[in-house]
Each structure stands twice: as structure tokens, then as C-alpha cells.
Scaffold this active site. Structure first.
Site, PDB file in Angstrom:
ATOM      1  N   LEU A 264       0.210  23.021 -26.363  1.00 53.39           N
ATOM      2  CA  LEU A 264       0.433  24.627 -26.916  1.00 53.39           C
ATOM      3  C   LEU A 264       1.567  23.212 -27.435  1.00 53.39           C
ATOM      4  O   LEU A 264       1.899  23.436 -29.267  1.00 53.39           O
ATOM      5  CB  LEU A 264       0.640  25.944 -26.975  1.00 53.39           C
ATOM      6  CG  LEU A 264       0.474  26.652 -28.086  1.00 53.39           C
ATOM      7  CD1 LEU A 264      -0.308  26.732 -28.824  1.00 53.39           C
ATOM      8  CD2 LEU A 264       1.146  28.096 -27.202  1.00 53.39           C
ATOM      9  N   TYR A 265       2.793  23.266 -27.807  1.00 55.35           N
ATOM     10  CA  TYR A 265       3.370  22.365 -27.778  1.00 55.35           C
ATOM     11  C   TYR A 265       3.565  21.405 -29.262  1.00 55.35           C
ATOM     12  O   TYR A 265       3.266  21.069 -30.206  1.00 55.35           O
ATOM     13  CB  TYR A 265       4.651  22.121 -27.156  1.00 55.35           C
ATOM     14  CG  TYR A 265       6.064  21.207 -27.549  1.00 55.35           C
ATOM     15  CD1 TYR A 265       7.212  21.665 -28.469  1.00 55.35           C
ATOM     16  CD2 TYR A 265       6.285  19.896 -27.172  1.00 55.35           C
ATOM     17  CE1 TYR A 265       7.876  21.128 -28.528  1.00 55.35           C
ATOM     18  CE2 TYR A 265       6.865  19.107 -27.348  1.00 55.35           C
ATOM     19  CZ  TYR A 265       7.825  19.967 -28.424  1.00 55.35           C
ATOM     20  OH  TYR A 265       8.277  18.668 -29.389  1.00 55.35           O
ATOM     21  N   ALA A 266       2.863  20.241 -28.696  1.00 59.37           N
ATOM     22  CA  ALA A 266       2.225  19.543 -29.242  1.00 59.37           C
ATOM     23  C   ALA A 266       1.552  19.802 -30.269  1.00 59.37           C
ATOM     24  O   ALA A 266       1.625  19.522 -31.315  1.00 59.37           O
ATOM     25  CB  ALA A 266       1.435  18.262 -28.145  1.00 59.37           C
TER      26      ALA A 266
END
EC number: 5.1.3.6
Length: 456
Positions: A264-266
Site C-alpha cells: 500500500l505504501y508503494a
């Protein structure tokens, strides 16, 4: 006939005198009534003023320290409150003294110096970049919310370093539109170095909303304020090597596909790149995205492997060393903080001016994205060996398979584009960089290990 006329005249005079008397009595009553009304109204206004004064200026007492703390929070937190009455010179967020600090911090000390708003200034990369810019004579205003993703005491310590160089950090949140607009009203920033973000791949599985709020909503809010500013600033912002996701081509190039994020960060960082494209296209904002590759060094983030490996080795705890699902070593393109700072400053110095004005695009604007890495991937096992040598302590290693939490097994940066456009060239290898980190670590935490002077 004469006697009758005299009688009539006498009656008329008496009647007029009587009417005059009645008029005087009536006027006196009206005047008295008006005086009473005026007195009561004056008294009421006075009471209201006294009440307002008491609310805005509470009496000093033994709790004046608490009151001062409350006033400090009203001035520096992102409440968006405006002072209402006490003085015409304190009619905005933080008042006249606050605005003066903002202007002084933002003013360049060298001819044609930059005026830079650095978001995430109390963070790892943000604090290093702020110090570098300030020391070369640029104006720097910091912005940070000092959240507790990791120990805020470390962020406050970085803040203290910046204060020694006259860099002021405004405490606030990226989603506080009124506060950001106020900053742009006070200072005509030439550049924004946007480094504030919710970091960490694994934490996204625990608190996904924090990534949306910071990396997407916060970024959009900043761009909304910047697009309406006059002049519009040029913006350099931190993307991530994580956007390459499941890409298998090596080394990673800006031309490779980035539509397969593994976390999700990416995904939020990839979304940021698409959002940047939109604001560049519609509003003429000059935008440069920087894809950082595993940054490390002094004053680093405690959630990074090299940092907590050092802590656990010194405390005799076992450390988890990941291997891929097919039993291969995990490797990272570790990039020393000084090299990252040079890349950020190079991007700022070569950023072209935005072409919009008042939220309207006037012409084609610059849009760029660059890798900032070290170009030399190192297996995590090698990282641990270097730390063992520097700390004079053997690590208790626990080899385990990499969990499916969004981490990727391998990163390797191609930085030829950044080298071509602004001379980016990393110069610090992992052994030398870790030696500097360990020296800082034992000094900051007051530890006395057997740190070796040479490399591992």
C-alpha cells in the site's frame, strides 16, 4: 366692549402659560426616562466588555506555566485559529511574533538564494536537507506534525539542531489548509521540498488510513495551496523506489513499468506521481519526483533494519534476517544520507519555475522523476557482518523466509538520468556509511561498545 376684550386676552395668556408648564413637565419626564435608558445601556455595554476582557485575559495565577503552554499550543499547532481581539498586530495565526519568525527563517542569506518550505523537516532526510540548505545561505522554513510513528524525541532532537541554525519548524498537519495558506501568504516561497509522508512498508498493514491521509490527501492539499500561490513555487518531492514493485528488470530505470506496486505504501507513492502529473498538466506547477533507495545514516529512522539491527545486537537480542521464498538473499541498494541530500539539492537547483498564476496555467511546465540510489546492492547478511565488525559483537541471527507483507527481495538503482541532469554521483559505500552511523548511534544513546576504527 373694551372690558370684554381685556378679559379674553387675560384668559389666553393664562392658558398659554399653563400649556407651557405642562410641556416643561413632559420634557423633564422624557429626559429623565432617556437618561435612565442610556445609563442602563452604558452599564450593559460595560459589563459585556468586562466579560470579554476576562475571557481573553485570564488573571495570572500560580498556574501561569499551564496558561503559557496553552498559548504556545494555540500559536504553533495547526488549529487554524485566528486571534480575535487583543491587539491589531496579532490578528493572525501565531500573531506578529510568529510571522516574524516565519519570515526570518525563510529569508536567504546569500544573493539569489532560495526560499524553501521543507515539509517533514524534523524527519531523517528533511532535517539533513534543511541543515545543508541553511548552511549554504538559503532561506528554510520547516513544517512537521511530529507524529509518533517512531519516537518523537528523536524528531525533537533534530528540531533542536535546526534551531541552532535559525531554522524554524512550524508544527502542523498537511491537511490543515488554512495554516498552509497562511504560510504562503506570509512568504513567497521559490521552492517546496516536500518530504513529509507516512513511511514504512509493513506498517501499512496495521494502519492503512495513515498512508492515505498523508501520502495522498496531504499531498493534494499542498498542491492545491501551491497552485493558487502567486508566485507558484517549484516543487521537489519524495517518491520511492517502492514504486517499482514487482518489476524484475535490473537495474531499476525510470523507464521501467511502475504499475505493479507490492504494498500500500508503494501504491500511495505511485498515486503521488500520477497526481503530480495532473497538477503539472492542468495548473502549470513545476514538479520533480525523487525515488529514494533505502536511505541510511546518522539521525536515521528507528524503523529501518540497519537501525534496529544495531540496537538489538548491542542488547544481545536475536535479529531476523529475511530470505526470499526461493531461499535467496535479500539485497538492498543502501544509499547514504549525504548522497541523498546532494541529489535533493541538485533537483532544487535545476528545477524550472512554475508557469501558472492564481491557479491558471500560462504555459508548459517542467515535470521530472529521478532515481536516487547508490547503484551497488548489498545483501542484508553483508550489512549484518559490517555491523558486527563495527560493534565488536557477534549477532544472534535468525534466518526466516520473507513474509508476504509488501517487501520486495531486491532493489538496484540506475541513476544515469540524475547524473546527466544535475551531476548526481553517490560517493559513500556501505562500510564507510555504517561506520559514521554507528559513531553517531553510540554517541546519541550514550553507549560504549568496542567500536572499531577501521572498516569491517
Amino acid at each position: 366692549m373694551p372690558m370684554s376684550a381685556t378679559a379674553d386676552t387675560s384668559k389666553t395668556v393664562k392658558l398659554e402659560r399653563y400649556n407651557s408648564y405642562l410641556r416643561k413637565i413632559h420634557s423633564t419626564k422624557v429626559l429623565n426616562a432617556s437618561s435612565k435608558v442610556l445609563f442602563r445601556a452604558t452599564l450593559l455595554v460595560a459589563l459585556v466588555l468586562v466579560l470579554l476582557f476576562a475571557i481573553n485575559y485570564p488573571p495570572l495565577s500560580d498556574s501561569r506555566a499551564a496558561a503559557a503552554h496553552h498559548l504556545h499550543r494555540r500559536s504553533f499547532l495547526s488549529t487554524g485559529l485566528f486571534s480575535s481581539s487583543s491587539s491589531s498586530s496579532s490578528s493572525s495565526i501565531g500573531g506578529a511574533a510568529w510571522e516574524k519568525r516565519v519570515r526570518q527563517s525563510s529569508t536567504a542569506k546569500r544573493p539569489r538564494g532560495l526560499s524553501v518550505l521543507v515539509t517533514g523537516a524534523a524527519g531523517f532526510v528533511g532535517s539533513h536537507c534543511s541543515l545543508y540548505l541553511r548552511k549554504r545561505g538559503d532561506g528554510v522554513l520547516g513544517f512537521d506534525n511530529f507524529n509518533d510513528y517512531y519516537d518523537p524525541a528523536l524528531k525533537r532532537a533534530r528540531q533542536a539542531l535546526l534551531e541552532k541554525q535559525q531554522v524554524f519548524i512550524v508544527e502542523g498537519d498537511l491537511n490543515d489548509g488554512p495554516l498552509l495558506r497562511k504560510l504562503f501568504d506570509v512568504v513567497p516561497f521559490t521552492h517546496v521540498l516536500h518530504l513529509a509522508a507516512q513511511a514504512g512498508v509493513r506498517y501499512a498493514m496495521k494502519n492503512p488510513q495513515s498512508y492515505i491521509a498523508s501520502n495522498i490527501a496531504g499531498f493534494v492539499n499542498l498542491l492545491e495551496v501551491a497552485k493558487a500561490a502567486n508566485p507558484q513555487p517549484a516543487i521537489v518531492w519524495a517518491s520511492s523506489s517502492s514504486v517499482y514493485g514487482l518489476n524484475t528488470e535490473n537495474p531499476f530505470s525510470e523507464e521501467h513499468r511502475t504499475d505493479q506496486p507490492a504494498s500500500l505504501y508503494a501504491a500511495t507513492k505511485k498515486a503521488g506521481e500520477e497526481i503530480a502529473h495532473t497538477y503539472n498538466h492542468i495548473y502549470g506547477l513545476s514538479l520533480t519526483g525523487l525515488r529514494f533507495f533505502t536511505v541510511y545514516g546518522p539521525w536515521g529512522r528507528p524503523d529501518m533494519a540497519y537501525f534496529f539491527f544495531t540496537k538489538d545486537i548491542l542488547h544481545g537480542k536475536s535479529i531476523d534476517i529475511y530470505r526470499t521464498q526461493d531461499n535467496q538473499e535479500v539485497a538492498r541498494d543502501f544509499t547514504y544520507i549525504d548522497d541523498i541530500v546532494k541529489g535533493c539539492v541538485g533537483a532544487l537547483d535545476t528545477a524550472e519555475k512554475s508557469t501558472g498564476s492564481g491557479g491558471k496555467k500560462r504555459g508548459q511546465a517542467q515535470l521530472r522523476v529521478y532515481n536516487l540510489g547508490n547503484t551497488s546492492p548489498v545483501p542484508v547478511g553483508r550489512l549484518v557482518s559490517i555491523l558486527e565488525g563495527l560493534l565488536g559483537t557477534k549477532a544472534k541471527k535468525h534466518l526466516i523466509k520473507m513474509p508476504r507483507n509488501g517487501d520486495v527481495p531486491y532493489t538496484h538503482a540506475n541513476v544515469s538520468l540524475a547524473y546527466k541532469d544535475f551531476g548526481y554521483k553517490p560517493t559513500t559505500d556501505l562500510a564507510a556509511g555504517l561506520r559514521k552511523f554507528v559513531k553517531w548511534y553510540v554517541g546519541y544513546y550514550g553507549i560504549q561498545p568496542r567500536v572499531k576504527k577501521g572498516g569491517s
